[in-house]
Design an enzyme around this catalytic site. Structure first.
Site, mmCIF file in Angstrom:
data_model
loop_
_atom_site.group_PDB
_atom_site.id
_atom_site.type_symbol
_atom_site.label_atom_id
_atom_site.label_comp_id
_atom_site.label_asym_id
_atom_site.label_seq_id
_atom_site.Cartn_x
_atom_site.Cartn_y
_atom_site.Cartn_z
ATOM 1 N N GLN A 97 -9.043 3.872 3.460
ATOM 2 C CA GLN A 97 -8.856 5.042 2.188
ATOM 3 C C GLN A 97 -10.498 5.084 2.086
ATOM 4 O OE1 GLN A 97 -10.396 0.610 -0.165
ATOM 5 N NE2 GLN A 97 -8.894 0.572 0.994
ATOM 6 N N GLU A 134 -19.909 0.842 -3.084
ATOM 7 C CA GLU A 134 -20.157 -0.592 -3.143
ATOM 8 C C GLU A 134 -20.639 -1.369 -1.556
ATOM 9 O OE1 GLU A 134 -15.382 -0.297 -2.312
ATOM 10 O OE2 GLU A 134 -15.721 -1.215 -0.584
ATOM 11 N N HIS A 264 -12.861 4.554 5.450
ATOM 12 C CA HIS A 264 -13.168 2.879 6.315
ATOM 13 C C HIS A 264 -11.806 2.215 5.596
ATOM 14 C CE1 HIS A 264 -13.703 2.851 1.711
ATOM 15 N NE2 HIS A 264 -13.341 1.081 1.765
ATOM 16 N N ARG A 283 -6.064 6.764 -0.542
ATOM 17 C CA ARG A 283 -5.584 6.210 0.664
ATOM 18 C C ARG A 283 -4.903 7.473 1.239
ATOM 19 N NH1 ARG A 283 -3.605 2.818 -3.691
ATOM 20 N NH2 ARG A 283 -4.836 0.606 -3.610
#
Length: 408
Positions: A97, A134, A264, A283
């Site tokens: 994703q 993130e 990743h 995805r």
């Protein structure tokens, strides 16, 4: 300051033990538990233990944005908490994703709204209009695939597998040894007809088997990851994509930071995630869920990076270790309290007048704010409104406390 209870999300790749054990519930859990959400995302807002009883953090922010978020945060981000904290537990690999940039998320969200795709539809790519940078901090050994590996190392891996069926693709990559070559090869594989994949993927897996049996060690982790993914997702183009990504191993406390467009997959382990307050995921394979290949290709960043480049710098200030995250929505630090720091009070000043989420991951910490004192044991979390700082910490035995705030 009040106790904060996270919401557990159950996905097939989750663990039946890790989050249950972390939060002090019976083990094993009835279903695989993948994520513990500690934030105010509308999809699953956490619950604050207020003097008037349990209350959704989202409702609390809506009722008092000035006191909860503070004027500075409201000026920058409006009346929403800009970050989300999660505890993630993976017993199986997550889908391959990537996450969009701010511009991509806004455009995609508005486009899918115009098309009338419901927010809860499995065909939906964009569930909000925010980007999703993130950081993941390992709470134990953690394995991942992340970022397109520098081409010379990928060429060396493909040559080491000695798979004749890979030769045409190897030539393509050697001919364009930068982002252009990675884009061309990934696009070729991710859009390949199933009959092609049904030949190429087993050939690559046979090469991985022979490599492991040879006793070679340089790419043994990569080869074993190919075999694991191939067993779980036979004939999936994501198995081939794994050839192009950095294989990352993290020890407790080590980190990986993922900017927009970074392809990743988390493979296994338990970690603390802090991200922009978004649930946008594109995805590309290794999943039975919706895969939108054209949209994924539109947002991916194909520039190669090393694993080391994905690990943010750290800044030590006494017992606090800060992770240098560039995202304005969040900042993360950890207090490791031991040795001479035990038994005494520790100042934990915030670098701005914004809210904080605290998560205790080891031992027990007494936290004192302007209005409240709480005992946080392992697995417990707290919500600290903007108007309730600064904080002081105390632990009588070794303990660890993570803190998420808004970025400076």
């Amino acid at each position: 300051m009040n106790l904060l209870t996270g919401i557990v999300r159950t996905y097939a790749w989750g663990s039946r033990t890790a989050i249950a054990d972390f939060t002090g519930r019976p083990v094993p859990a009835a279903h695989p538990e993948a994520e513990l959400w500690l934030g105010a995302h509308p999809g699953d807002p956490a619950v604050v233990d207020t003097p008037d009883g349990p209350r959704s953090l989202l409702d609390l922010l809506r009722a008092d944005p000035q006191g909860q978020l503070g004027p500075a945060v409201r000026d920058r981000f409006g009346d929403s908490l800009p970050f989300l904290v999660k505890v993630l537990a993976a017993d199986e690999p997550l889908s391959l994703q990537a996450h969009p940039s701010s511009t991509q998320a806004r455009e995609g969200f508005e486009r899918e709204n115009r098309l009338g795709i419901p927010l809860n539809s499995p065909e939906r790519n964009y569930r909000d209009c925010s980007h999703k940078p993130e950081i993941l901090i390992a709470l134990g050994p953690f394995e991942a695939l992340a970022g397109f590996r520098p081409v010379p190392r990928t060429v060396a891996l493909m040559e080491a597998l000695a798979v004749a069926d890979l030769d045409p693709y190897l030539e393509l990559l050697i001919g364009q040894p930068e982002a252009g070559g990675l884009r061309a090869l990934f696009t070729t594989w991710i859009t390949a007809p199933q009959p092609v994949l049904d030949v190429l993927v087993p050939a690559v897996l046979d090469g991985a088997i022979q490599y492991v049996r040879s006793g070679a060690t340089e790419f043994v982790d990569e080869a074993r990851t190919l075999l694991e993914l191939g067993e779980r997702y036979p004939g999936d183009a994501g198995v081939l994509a794994a050839l192009l990504l950095n294989r990352v191993h993290l020890e407790p406390g080590e980190t990986i930071a993922l900017p927009a467009g970074n392809l990743h997959s988390y493979l296994s382990g338990v970690g603390l995630e802090v991200m922009a307050n978004s649930d946008n995921v594109l995805r590309g394979g290794l999943t039975p869920k919706h895969v939108d290949v054209p949209e994924l290709l539109r947002i991916l960043d194909f520039h190669p990076v090393t694993a080391a480049e994905l690990s943010p710098e750290t800044i030590r200030e006494g017992t606090e270790l800060r992770y240098a995250t560039p995202a304005p929505e969040f900042a993360v630090s950890v207090f490791d309290i031991d040795g001479a720091a035990l038994g005494g009070e520790i100042d934990a000043p915030c670098r701005h007048d914004g809210p904080q989420i605290l998560v205790c991951t080891a031992g027990a910490v007494t936290v004192r704010s302007r209005t409240q004192t709480l005992e946080l044991a392992r697995g417990a979390a707290a919500w600290v409104p903007a108007d309730d700082g600064p904080l002081r910490l105390r632990a009588d035995e070794p303990a660890q406390l993570f803190r998420a705030t808004v970025g400076i």
